[in-house]
Design a protein around this motif. Structure first.
Motif, short mmCIF file in Angstrom:
data_model
loop_
_atom_site.label_atom_id
_atom_site.label_comp_id
_atom_site.label_asym_id
_atom_site.label_seq_id
_atom_site.Cartn_x
_atom_site.Cartn_y
_atom_site.Cartn_z
N UNK A 171 -84.84 71.24 50.34
CA UNK A 171 -84.52 71.63 51.71
C UNK A 171 -84.23 70.42 52.58
N UNK A 172 -83.98 69.28 51.94
CA UNK A 172 -83.60 68.08 52.69
C UNK A 172 -82.25 68.33 53.36
N UNK A 173 -82.20 68.36 54.68
CA UNK A 173 -80.92 68.71 55.34
C UNK A 173 -79.82 67.69 55.09
N UNK A 174 -80.17 66.47 54.66
CA UNK A 174 -79.16 65.45 54.39
C UNK A 174 -78.83 65.36 52.90
N UNK A 175 -79.28 66.35 52.14
CA UNK A 175 -78.85 66.49 50.74
C UNK A 175 -77.76 67.55 50.62
N UNK A 176 -77.29 68.05 51.77
CA UNK A 176 -76.20 69.03 51.79
C UNK A 176 -75.18 68.60 52.84
N UNK A 177 -73.91 68.77 52.51
CA UNK A 177 -72.84 68.47 53.45
C UNK A 177 -71.97 69.70 53.64
N UNK A 178 -71.26 69.74 54.74
CA UNK A 178 -70.40 70.89 55.02
C UNK A 178 -69.12 70.78 54.21
N UNK A 179 -68.65 71.94 53.76
CA UNK A 179 -67.40 72.00 53.04
C UNK A 179 -66.27 71.93 54.07
N UNK A 180 -65.56 70.84 54.07
CA UNK A 180 -64.47 70.67 55.02
C UNK A 180 -63.23 71.41 54.53
N UNK A 181 -62.51 71.98 55.48
CA UNK A 181 -61.28 72.66 55.13
C UNK A 181 -60.21 71.63 54.80
N UNK A 182 -59.73 71.60 53.54
CA UNK A 182 -58.72 70.61 53.17
C UNK A 182 -57.40 70.91 53.87
N UNK A 183 -56.70 69.87 54.29
CA UNK A 183 -55.40 70.11 54.95
C UNK A 183 -54.39 70.70 53.97
N UNK A 184 -53.65 71.69 54.44
CA UNK A 184 -52.64 72.31 53.59
C UNK A 184 -51.36 71.49 53.62
#
Length: 470
Positions: A171-184
């Motif tokens: 549950x370490x909040x800095x062991x997860x990153x947001x999935x960024x929307x890749x540019x099309x």
């Protein structure tokens, strides 16, 4: 020193009063009548006792100070305090409370995993409210706008990431990153002479033809060298059945791969994100009911209740229809919590919240798994399915441009998704078409549709001319 009962003191006519400014007696003093254990010569009043019982440890106060969430109500804030206290209590057993504080204050992803025991269903319950543990604490300390676990991916050094399904979950909040929307990538469209804008569009094959409808992906046969992908996904993201290929090398419509055209001057057509990512229309059999709902939030719910709809909720229970029959009425009662739609990182997910299954017809999803475009997928309660992917659509669009106007226009049907509640349709059902189902919705994905419109406008007229004699 012995402990004695306060009521025994009262029996011996010893006056037990403490200064009190909150009212109660006329002389401003509060008489204590509640029996309790006290030290001799030291009377502790009830108010002070409550303060002692509600004492918040310093570590909890410090962790609460690092919260990034803006609470809409006092209940939400109190719930977050309970979530932090619950976590600290668990972490004290394995001695990782200090590591949690270090991770939050330094915002360092190289800190160690901070783990708690995984429950049977993977969710954590805090004060009668359940949620995935890594989502709860990532939302609390890092991503306050987080709406789903689909938005998170673990860092490489996380040994107990949620998707690994180990007995302990990090549950370490800095062991997860947001999935960024890749540019099309832009689509290169050959330039056409001025005025060659198509006046007519070619006719598309109907997805309502009963001969093309399949009830579920399980009824299909796959080549021996290919593994069938899951027909649906569980609420923690794990597929039921064998995992499917995620290869983005898709064939273009008609099964023919596009070949590069001769070198010509091309105009790049970019994808633009619209203000409303989709529009939703509600139908009862073949009649549309109510106004179209325009979705601006990344997470929206379509349910059968009667609360006035807002930006993230489309309630079908409020909609009236004078021609509604008994079958439709009964079906509407079973819509319940309905379906939740996510638009995250250029992908659209559908999660069944209802106690009854939902049925989805998504040509984009069917293209990914090699199914017929009219295949209908059943999503059981508590499961979810990826029903659209912008990157896959961009790949198909880029290939189709080389095949001409008709091939590009065929992709418009990929931007429409149909979804029925409770009752399914298809070749193995009594109801052969979606218009035969009692309650269903139709999604129009505005971003891909607008992109297609700009590409088609740039391409000019179709090769097959249309006239009064054709």
């Amino acid at each position: 020193t012995k402990l004695i009962l306060l009521d025994s003191l009262l029996q011996e006519r010893r006056s037990c009063t403490t200064p009190w400014s909150g009212g109660g007696s006329q002389d401003g003093r509060r008489v204590m009548e509640e029996p309790m254990y006290v030290e001799p010569n030291c009377i502790v009043d009830t108010y002070q006792t409550k303060l002692m019982l509600s004492f918040t440890p310093p570590i909890v106060k410090r962790l609460l100070g690092w919260r990034k969430t803006e609470f809409k109500s006092e209940l939400e804030e109190k719930w977050s305090e309970k979530a932090v206290k619950s976590l600290v209590k668990k972490l004290k057993k394995n001695g990782t409370v200090e590591e949690l504080e270090k991770a939050i204050t330094t915002q360092d992803a190289t800190t160690r995993c901070i783990t708690i025991a995984r429950s049977l269903d993977g969710r954590l319950q805090v004060s009668q409210k359940k949620g995935l543990p890594h989502v709860i604490y990532c939302r609390l300390w890092r991503y306050p706008e987080l709406s789903s676990h689909h938005e998170l991916k673990p860092v490489e050094n996380c040994e107990f990431a949620f998707h690994l399904r180990k007995e302990e979950v990090c549950v370490n909040p800095y062991h997860y990153t947001k999935v960024d929307q890749p540019p099309l990538p832009p689509v290169l469209v050959p330039k056409h002479p001025p005025g060659e804008v198509p006046a007519t569009r070619p006719e598309l094959l109907s997805l309502d033809d009963p001969g093309f409808c399949l009830s579920s992906p399980e009824s299909l046969t796959f080549p021996m060298n290919e593994t069938p992908p899951p027909g649906y996904m569980t609420d923690d993201g794990e597929g039921i059945g064998s995992p499917g290929s995620t290869n983005s090398d898709f064939s273009s419509p008609g099964g023919v791969r596009g070949t590069p055209s001769p070198s010509v001057e091309a105009e790049p057509v970019m994808y633009c994100e619209p203000a409303f990512w989709c529009s939703i229309s509600y139908y009862e059999q073949n009649a549309r009911v109510g106004e179209t709902f325009h979705a601006s939030q990344p997470s929206i719910t379509v349910d059968g209740f009667t609360d006035p709809s807002n930006a993230d909720r489309f309630c079908l229970g409020l909609l009236s229809n004078i021609n509604r029959n008994t079958v439709v009425e009964q079906t509407r009662r079973h819509i319940g919590k309905g379906v939740r739609l996510y638009y995250l990182g250029g992908e659209v997910f559908a999660e069944c919240l209802s106690e009854s299954a939902i049925f989805v017809q998504s040509p984009n999803c069917n293209q990914r798994y090699g199914w017929h475009p009219a295949t209908v997928c059943k999503i059981p309660p508590g499961c979810n399915l990826k029903i659209f992917n912008n990157q896959e659509f961009a790949s198909l669009l880029s290939q189709s441009v080389n095949q001409g106007f008709e091939a590009v226009y065929t992709l418009t049907r990929m931007c429409t998704i149909r979804m029925s509640f409770v009752k399914g349709w298809g070749a193995e059902y009594r109801r052969q078409t979606v218009t035969s189902t009692p309650c269903w919705i139709e999604l129009h994905l505005n971003g891909p549709l607008q992109w297609l419109d700009r590409v088609l406008t740039q391409m000019g007229s179709p090769a097959l001319r249309c006239s009064s004699m054709s």
